[in-house]
Design a protein around this motif. Structure first.
Motif, PDB file in Angstrom:
ATOM      1  N   THR A   1      18.625   3.457  -3.313  1.00 34.92           N
ATOM      2  CA  THR A   1      18.329   1.989  -2.815  1.00 34.92           C
ATOM      3  C   THR A   1      17.657   0.665  -2.721  1.00 34.92           C
ATOM      4  O   THR A   1      16.493   1.381  -3.032  1.00 34.92           O
ATOM      5  CB  THR A   1      19.105   2.139  -1.209  1.00 34.92           C
ATOM      6  N   PRO A   2      17.495  -0.315  -3.669  1.00 36.16           N
ATOM      7  CA  PRO A   2      16.280  -1.126  -3.961  1.00 36.16           C
ATOM      8  C   PRO A   2      15.135  -1.391  -2.417  1.00 36.16           C
ATOM      9  O   PRO A   2      15.953  -1.575  -1.425  1.00 36.16           O
ATOM     10  CB  PRO A   2      16.853  -2.228  -4.693  1.00 36.16           C
ATOM     11  N   ALA A   3      14.356  -1.024  -2.706  1.00 41.94           N
ATOM     12  CA  ALA A   3      13.359  -1.129  -1.766  1.00 41.94           C
ATOM     13  C   ALA A   3      13.011  -2.617  -2.160  1.00 41.94           C
ATOM     14  O   ALA A   3      12.149  -2.916  -3.031  1.00 41.94           O
ATOM     15  CB  ALA A   3      12.502  -0.368  -2.015  1.00 41.94           C
ATOM     16  N   ILE A   4      12.690  -3.187  -0.782  1.00 44.81           N
ATOM     17  CA  ILE A   4      12.127  -4.937  -0.786  1.00 44.81           C
ATOM     18  C   ILE A   4      10.494  -4.540  -1.498  1.00 44.81           C
ATOM     19  O   ILE A   4       9.571  -5.299  -1.856  1.00 44.81           O
ATOM     20  CB  ILE A   4      12.316  -5.042   0.864  1.00 44.81           C
ATOM     21  N   ALA A   5       9.626  -3.259  -0.823  1.00 48.58           N
ATOM     22  CA  ALA A   5       8.315  -2.486  -0.642  1.00 48.58           C
ATOM     23  C   ALA A   5       8.190  -1.947  -1.237  1.00 48.58           C
ATOM     24  O   ALA A   5       8.612  -0.705  -0.115  1.00 48.58           O
ATOM     25  CB  ALA A   5       7.615  -3.492   0.048  1.00 48.58           C
ATOM     26  N   LYS A   6       7.002  -0.890  -2.149  1.00 53.87           N
ATOM     27  CA  LYS A   6       7.005   0.863  -2.354  1.00 53.87           C
ATOM     28  C   LYS A   6       5.726   0.742  -2.055  1.00 53.87           C
ATOM     29  O   LYS A   6       4.882   0.231  -3.760  1.00 53.87           O
ATOM     30  CB  LYS A   6       8.229   0.946  -2.661  1.00 53.87           C
ATOM     31  N   PHE A   7       5.373   1.342  -1.819  1.00 52.28           N
ATOM     32  CA  PHE A   7       3.376   1.704  -2.606  1.00 52.28           C
ATOM     33  C   PHE A   7       3.632   3.501  -2.590  1.00 52.28           C
ATOM     34  O   PHE A   7       4.164   3.978  -2.140  1.00 52.28           O
ATOM     35  CB  PHE A   7       2.460   1.333  -1.164  1.00 52.28           C
ATOM     36  N   ARG A   8       2.334   4.144  -2.831  1.00 52.10           N
ATOM     37  CA  ARG A   8       2.392   5.407  -3.246  1.00 52.10           C
ATOM     38  C   ARG A   8       1.392   5.846  -3.540  1.00 52.10           C
ATOM     39  O   ARG A   8      -0.120   4.939  -4.304  1.00 52.10           O
ATOM     40  CB  ARG A   8       3.294   6.007  -4.459  1.00 52.10           C
ATOM     41  N   ASN A   9       0.204   6.620  -2.344  1.00 53.76           N
ATOM     42  CA  ASN A   9      -1.144   7.022  -2.413  1.00 53.76           C
ATOM     43  C   ASN A   9      -0.851   9.004  -2.747  1.00 53.76           C
ATOM     44  O   ASN A   9      -0.393   9.272  -2.439  1.00 53.76           O
ATOM     45  CB  ASN A   9      -2.392   6.354  -1.895  1.00 53.76           C
ATOM     46  N   PHE A  10      -2.760   8.453  -1.950  1.00 53.72           N
ATOM     47  CA  PHE A  10      -2.761  10.135  -2.160  1.00 53.72           C
ATOM     48  C   PHE A  10      -1.835  10.848  -0.983  1.00 53.72           C
ATOM     49  O   PHE A  10      -1.509  12.316  -0.510  1.00 53.72           O
ATOM     50  CB  PHE A  10      -4.332  10.738  -1.625  1.00 53.72           C
ATOM     51  N   TYR A  11      -1.376   9.903   0.323  1.00 53.10           N
ATOM     52  CA  TYR A  11      -0.640  10.746   1.070  1.00 53.10           C
ATOM     53  C   TYR A  11       0.420  10.629   0.730  1.00 53.10           C
ATOM     54  O   TYR A  11       1.360  10.635   1.715  1.00 53.10           O
ATOM     55  CB  TYR A  11      -0.873   9.381   2.624  1.00 53.10           C
ATOM     56  N   GLY A  12       1.223   9.936  -0.117  1.00 48.88           N
ATOM     57  CA  GLY A  12       3.000  10.080  -0.251  1.00 48.88           C
ATOM     58  C   GLY A  12       3.052   8.740  -0.583  1.00 48.88           C
ATOM     59  O   GLY A  12       2.156   7.613  -0.673  1.00 48.88           O
ATOM     60  N   THR A  13       4.652   8.325  -0.216  1.00 51.30           N
ATOM     61  CA  THR A  13       4.913   6.624  -0.376  1.00 51.30           C
ATOM     62  C   THR A  13       5.540   6.803   0.226  1.00 51.30           C
ATOM     63  O   THR A  13       5.678   7.346   1.569  1.00 51.30           O
ATOM     64  CB  THR A  13       6.096   7.423  -1.341  1.00 51.30           C
ATOM     65  N   VAL A  14       5.172   5.338   0.437  1.00 51.22           N
ATOM     66  CA  VAL A  14       5.876   4.243   2.164  1.00 51.22           C
ATOM     67  C   VAL A  14       6.378   3.461   1.616  1.00 51.22           C
ATOM     68  O   VAL A  14       6.347   2.338   0.304  1.00 51.22           O
ATOM     69  CB  VAL A  14       4.365   3.305   2.238  1.00 51.22           C
ATOM     70  N   SER A  15       7.742   3.221   1.598  1.00 45.73           N
ATOM     71  CA  SER A  15       8.567   2.110   1.345  1.00 45.73           C
ATOM     72  C   SER A  15       9.019   1.126   2.553  1.00 45.73           C
ATOM     73  O   SER A  15       9.254   1.566   3.437  1.00 45.73           O
ATOM     74  CB  SER A  15       9.826   2.722   0.341  1.00 45.73           C
ATOM     75  N   VAL A  16       9.785   0.475   2.198  1.00 47.73           N
ATOM     76  CA  VAL A  16      10.290  -0.476   3.028  1.00 47.73           C
ATOM     77  C   VAL A  16      11.582  -1.353   2.230  1.00 47.73           C
ATOM     78  O   VAL A  16      11.754  -1.863   1.797  1.00 47.73           O
ATOM     79  CB  VAL A  16       9.663  -2.374   3.514  1.00 47.73           C
ATOM     80  N   TYR A  17      12.766  -0.853   4.036  1.00 43.96           N
ATOM     81  CA  TYR A  17      14.488  -1.570   3.253  1.00 43.96           C
ATOM     82  C   TYR A  17      14.413  -2.174   4.192  1.00 43.96           C
ATOM     83  O   TYR A  17      14.026  -2.299   5.300  1.00 43.96           O
ATOM     84  CB  TYR A  17      14.837   0.042   3.419  1.00 43.96           C
ATOM     85  N   ARG A  18      15.395  -3.155   3.992  1.00 41.32           N
ATOM     86  CA  ARG A  18      16.453  -4.213   4.808  1.00 41.32           C
ATOM     87  C   ARG A  18      17.827  -3.753   4.918  1.00 41.32           C
ATOM     88  O   ARG A  18      17.857  -3.625   4.134  1.00 41.32           O
ATOM     89  CB  ARG A  18      16.301  -5.486   3.833  1.00 41.32           C
ATOM     90  N   ASP A  19      18.443  -3.890   5.867  1.00 36.87           N
ATOM     91  CA  ASP A  19      19.176  -3.005   6.423  1.00 36.87           C
ATOM     92  C   ASP A  19      20.080  -4.089   7.424  1.00 36.87           C
ATOM     93  O   ASP A  19      19.636  -4.928   8.244  1.00 36.87           O
ATOM     94  CB  ASP A  19      19.410  -2.422   6.558  1.00 36.87           C
TER      95      ASP A  19
END
Length: 208
Positions: free
Chosen positions: A87-105
């Protein structure tokens, strides 16, 4: 050696070039491709014996060529399946700790909300409508344990008493617990992942 190389790829290289765990999917599909190749190359295996008798169909006579073709088809099909399930995320980031993403629903009542995920784990939601923004939801709703702990705290449990609280929160999420703060309270969030902090400030308004 393999473990060391894998560790370097996952911890150092992948977070720089990927916004998701693509090396995970690549590893799975390539491992399956290698398994297919080994099976086809084994001269006593059923696939090898069958393919060796199908040269009249114009197929490559080299088992190695056939195995590479099969592996490639498997890997491509796997990635197509994974991408179609995203599902397309409106924002997605990744670093040493993993991935953080934001979705709208949108919920069943038609109210829009944003959700933050750390990997595949829901780390908080917030409605976008002005009249719903301050409402704590997900794990920290009005019926949750933390809601009762703060609402019926001894410093707030009686009508004639409403003293400021000093509250420490381990893990920021989207900052939902800030919704329980009152004037004069001190609330300190402890968060190890810089990406979570950025997302909580840039896409959610509980902290404000």
């Amino acid at each position: 050696l393999g473990g060391a190389v894998g560790g370097v790829i996952v911890v150092i290289i992948a977070p720089v070039i990927f916004t998701d765990y693509w090396e995970f999917f690549a590893g799975i599909f390539l491992a399956a491709g290698v398994a297919v190749s080994v099976l086809v190359l084994h001269r006593k295996s059923i696939p090898y014996l069958l393919l060796s008798k199908m040269s009249f169909l114009g197929l490559p006579k080299s088992a190695l060529t056939i195995s590479i073709v099969f592996s490639g088809i498997f890997v491509i099909a796997g990635f197509v399946f994974v991408l179609s399930d995203q599902t397309p995320a409106i924002a997605k980031f990744r670093n040493f700790y993993g991935t953080v993403s934001v979705y709208r629903d949108v919920d069943e009542e038609g109210d829009e909300y944003l959700t933050m995920y750390n990997g595949r784990i829901n780390h908080g939601k917030q409605y976008t409508a002005e009249d719903l923004k301050r409402m704590p939801i997900t794990y920290f709703g009005k019926d949750s344990g933390v809601s009762f702990a703060l609402t019926f705290h001894p410093k707030r449990a009686t009508l004639d008493r409403d003293e400021p609280l000093r509250i420490g929160v381990t893990g920021l999420g989207v900052g939902t617990l800030a919704a329980y703060g009152k004037g004069g309270d001190t609330m300190t969030f402890y968060e190890i992942n810089p990406a979570s902090i950025d997302v909580a400030y840039d896409y959610f308004t509980y902290l404000e």
